[in-house]
Scaffold this motif. Structure first.
Motif, PDB file in Angstrom:
ATOM      1  N   GLN A 132       0.830  -1.205   0.000  1.00 34.97           N
ATOM      2  CA  GLN A 132       0.000   0.000   0.000  1.00 34.97           C
ATOM      3  C   GLN A 132       0.863   1.252   0.000  1.00 34.97           C
ATOM      4  O   GLN A 132       0.564   2.220  -0.697  1.00 34.97           O
ATOM      5  CB  GLN A 132      -0.943   0.001   1.204  1.00 34.97           C
TER       6      GLN A 132
ATOM      7  N   PHE B  52       2.231   1.707  -3.498  1.00 32.68           N
ATOM      8  CA  PHE B  52       1.199   2.185  -4.420  1.00 32.68           C
ATOM      9  C   PHE B  52       0.905   3.665  -4.196  1.00 32.68           C
ATOM     10  O   PHE B  52       0.714   4.417  -5.152  1.00 32.68           O
ATOM     11  CB  PHE B  52      -0.080   1.372  -4.286  1.00 32.68           C
ATOM     12  N   ARG B  53       0.868   4.099  -2.926  1.00 34.23           N
ATOM     13  CA  ARG B  53       0.646   5.518  -2.634  1.00 34.23           C
ATOM     14  C   ARG B  53       1.778   6.366  -3.208  1.00 34.23           C
ATOM     15  O   ARG B  53       1.541   7.401  -3.821  1.00 34.23           O
ATOM     16  CB  ARG B  53       0.522   5.754  -1.127  1.00 34.23           C
TER      17      ARG B  53
ATOM     18  N   GLU C  17       3.786   5.615  -5.697  1.00 32.19           N
ATOM     19  CA  GLU C  17       3.714   5.603  -7.158  1.00 32.19           C
ATOM     20  C   GLU C  17       2.606   6.516  -7.662  1.00 32.19           C
ATOM     21  O   GLU C  17       2.773   7.220  -8.666  1.00 32.19           O
ATOM     22  CB  GLU C  17       3.515   4.181  -7.665  1.00 32.19           C
ATOM     23  N   ASN C  18       1.465   6.522  -6.974  1.00 34.19           N
ATOM     24  CA  ASN C  18       0.364   7.407  -7.377  1.00 34.19           C
ATOM     25  C   ASN C  18       0.765   8.868  -7.240  1.00 34.19           C
ATOM     26  O   ASN C  18       0.439   9.693  -8.098  1.00 34.19           O
ATOM     27  CB  ASN C  18      -0.898   7.119  -6.565  1.00 34.19           C
ATOM     28  N   ARG C  19       1.456   9.204  -6.150  1.00 36.46           N
ATOM     29  CA  ARG C  19       1.926  10.584  -5.980  1.00 36.46           C
ATOM     30  C   ARG C  19       2.912  10.969  -7.082  1.00 36.46           C
ATOM     31  O   ARG C  19       2.854  12.076  -7.619  1.00 36.46           O
ATOM     32  CB  ARG C  19       2.599  10.746  -4.629  1.00 36.46           C
TER      33      ARG C  19
ATOM     34  N   ARG D 227       3.118   9.719 -10.078  1.00 39.50           N
ATOM     35  CA  ARG D 227       2.408   9.854 -11.360  1.00 39.50           C
ATOM     36  C   ARG D 227       1.605  11.155 -11.443  1.00 39.50           C
ATOM     37  O   ARG D 227       1.492  11.732 -12.497  1.00 39.50           O
ATOM     38  CB  ARG D 227       1.460   8.671 -11.556  1.00 39.50           C
ATOM     39  N   SER D 228       1.029  11.549 -10.325  1.00 35.39           N
ATOM     40  CA  SER D 228       0.209  12.761 -10.335  1.00 35.39           C
ATOM     41  C   SER D 228       1.049  14.024 -10.239  1.00 35.39           C
ATOM     42  O   SER D 228       0.524  15.126 -10.319  1.00 35.39           O
ATOM     43  CB  SER D 228      -0.827  12.719  -9.210  1.00 35.39           C
TER      44      SER D 228
END
Length: 57
Positions: free
Chosen positions: A44, A47-48, A50-52, A54-55
């Motif tokens: 988790q 994933f957090r 990686e999401n940050r 990407r954004s």
């Protein structure tokens, strides 16, 4: 499951209804799930991050 819609349409075009029914998971699958529960926190976090990334945050 990205190809679920294609599978359903394919079965319907052949005159079949696709029916999914619940059942018990195989022993191997239950063991893999149980053994991987300890990895949930690190995954988790990854994933957090990686999401940050990407954004752009």
């Amino acid at each position: 499951m990205p190809n679920a819609q294609i599978l359903i349409e394919w079965a319907n075009s052949l005159g079949f209804d696709l029916v999914l029914r619940p059942r018990d998971l195989p022993t191997y699958t239950r063991r893999v799930v149980a053994e991987s529960r300890g990895k949930q926190g690190p995954r988790q976090k990854r994933f957090r991050l990686e999401n940050r990334r990407r954004s752009g945050r």
